[in-house]
Scaffold this motif. Structure first.
Motif, PDB file in Angstrom:
ATOM      1  N   TRP A  65      -3.500  13.399   7.711  1.00 30.95           N
ATOM      2  CA  TRP A  65      -2.694  13.583   8.914  1.00 30.95           C
ATOM      3  C   TRP A  65      -3.359  12.898  10.111  1.00 30.95           C
ATOM      4  O   TRP A  65      -2.708  12.209  10.884  1.00 30.95           O
ATOM      5  CB  TRP A  65      -2.512  15.079   9.154  1.00 30.95           C
ATOM      6  CG  TRP A  65      -1.555  15.468  10.239  1.00 30.95           C
ATOM      7  CD1 TRP A  65      -0.736  14.658  10.978  1.00 30.95           C
ATOM      8  CD2 TRP A  65      -1.313  16.783  10.713  1.00 30.95           C
ATOM      9  NE1 TRP A  65      -0.014  15.392  11.879  1.00 30.95           N
ATOM     10  CE2 TRP A  65      -0.349  16.716  11.725  1.00 30.95           C
ATOM     11  CE3 TRP A  65      -1.828  18.026  10.367  1.00 30.95           C
ATOM     12  CZ2 TRP A  65       0.115  17.833  12.409  1.00 30.95           C
ATOM     13  CZ3 TRP A  65      -1.358  19.140  11.041  1.00 30.95           C
ATOM     14  CH2 TRP A  65      -0.400  19.049  12.051  1.00 30.95           C
ATOM     15  N   ASP A  88      -5.329  16.915   3.296  1.00 26.16           N
ATOM     16  CA  ASP A  88      -4.115  16.775   4.100  1.00 26.16           C
ATOM     17  C   ASP A  88      -4.455  16.531   5.568  1.00 26.16           C
ATOM     18  O   ASP A  88      -3.863  15.656   6.212  1.00 26.16           O
ATOM     19  CB  ASP A  88      -3.237  18.026   4.009  1.00 26.16           C
ATOM     20  CG  ASP A  88      -2.472  18.137   2.713  1.00 26.16           C
ATOM     21  OD1 ASP A  88      -2.478  17.175   1.912  1.00 26.16           O
ATOM     22  OD2 ASP A  88      -1.852  19.210   2.499  1.00 26.16           O
ATOM     23  N   HIS A 122       4.141  12.658   9.911  1.00 23.51           N
ATOM     24  CA  HIS A 122       3.519  13.496  10.942  1.00 23.51           C
ATOM     25  C   HIS A 122       4.328  14.789  11.121  1.00 23.51           C
ATOM     26  O   HIS A 122       3.756  15.886  11.146  1.00 23.51           O
ATOM     27  CB  HIS A 122       3.442  12.714  12.256  1.00 23.51           C
ATOM     28  CG  HIS A 122       3.036  13.527  13.430  1.00 23.51           C
ATOM     29  ND1 HIS A 122       1.768  14.045  13.585  1.00 23.51           N
ATOM     30  CD2 HIS A 122       3.737  13.933  14.515  1.00 23.51           C
ATOM     31  CE1 HIS A 122       1.706  14.725  14.715  1.00 23.51           C
ATOM     32  NE2 HIS A 122       2.888  14.674  15.295  1.00 23.51           N
ATOM     33  N   TYR A 167       3.792  17.213   8.212  1.00 20.82           N
ATOM     34  CA  TYR A 167       2.538  17.959   8.313  1.00 20.82           C
ATOM     35  C   TYR A 167       2.651  19.065   9.371  1.00 20.82           C
ATOM     36  O   TYR A 167       2.149  20.171   9.180  1.00 20.82           O
ATOM     37  CB  TYR A 167       1.360  17.036   8.629  1.00 20.82           C
ATOM     38  CG  TYR A 167       0.818  16.314   7.425  1.00 20.82           C
ATOM     39  CD1 TYR A 167       0.357  17.013   6.316  1.00 20.82           C
ATOM     40  CD2 TYR A 167       0.741  14.933   7.400  1.00 20.82           C
ATOM     41  CE1 TYR A 167      -0.158  16.361   5.209  1.00 20.82           C
ATOM     42  CE2 TYR A 167       0.227  14.261   6.294  1.00 20.82           C
ATOM     43  CZ  TYR A 167      -0.220  14.985   5.213  1.00 20.82           C
ATOM     44  OH  TYR A 167      -0.728  14.338   4.113  1.00 20.82           O
TER      45      TYR A 167
END
Length: 176
Positions: free
Chosen positions: A152, A148, A116, A119
């Protein structure tokens, strides 16, 4: 040099053929169960019977049993229709997550929180929804950005669910 031609590409066997054969050979209750897992919208008993290749009465009996245990919801009585009970599947998921040992739980949560944060750093925002879909190209290949952001969001859901599976955890701590 590369691998010989026979080692590249998809496997020679077709998974769907094996699944179709196993399903064809399965008893009616298992066939109805497999169909029931896919009922994302109200579906008539006759449609399930046709897809499961069984009688309407057998399909009705098995669908009612699955509704009795909470896997399905009976949506209408005439005609009788059923659909997946998503809260049942959520409960099962949380129940499985609650069975993780403390070590497994901690390691999994740590890994997810790390992804997390990665990202967040990559995209410079707090959450995937902070990126406008029309701006995906600003971050590179639009398709990769989309993948992505979906990953995420799945990571954020997994973090939330892991925390929800433990009564002593704060769900909103740090993420979600």
């Amino acid at each position: 040099m590369g691998a010989p031609e026979r080692e590249r590409g998809p496997p020679s066997s077709d998974f769907s053929e094996g699944l179709a054969k196993r399903l064809r050979d399965a008893p009616a209750d298992e066939r109805v169960y497999c169909i029931a897992l896919e009922l994302h919208e109200p579906t008539r008993v006759t449609d399930v019977a046709e897809r499961a290749d069984c009688s309407k009465n057998a399909a009705r009996r098995h669908l009612r049993r699955l509704a009795d245990i909470g896997l399905l919801t009976r949506v209408t009585d005439n005609p009788e229709t059923f659909e997946r009970n998503e809260s049942y599947f959520e409960w099962r998921r949380l129940n499985r997550l609650s069975q993780l040992s403390n070590e497994e739980y901690t390691e999994r949560l740590r890994d997810l929180l790390s992804e997390h944060e990665s990202y967040k750093d990559t995209y410079g925002v707090e959450e995937p929804d902070d990126i406008d879909p029309l701006d995906y190209g600003d971050y590179g290949d639009a398709e990769q950005v989309w993948l992505d952001l979906n990953n995420w969001e799945a990571i954020r859901t997994e973090i939330r669910d892991l925390r929800r599976s433990r009564p002593d955890e704060t769900v909103d701590e740090g993420v979600v």
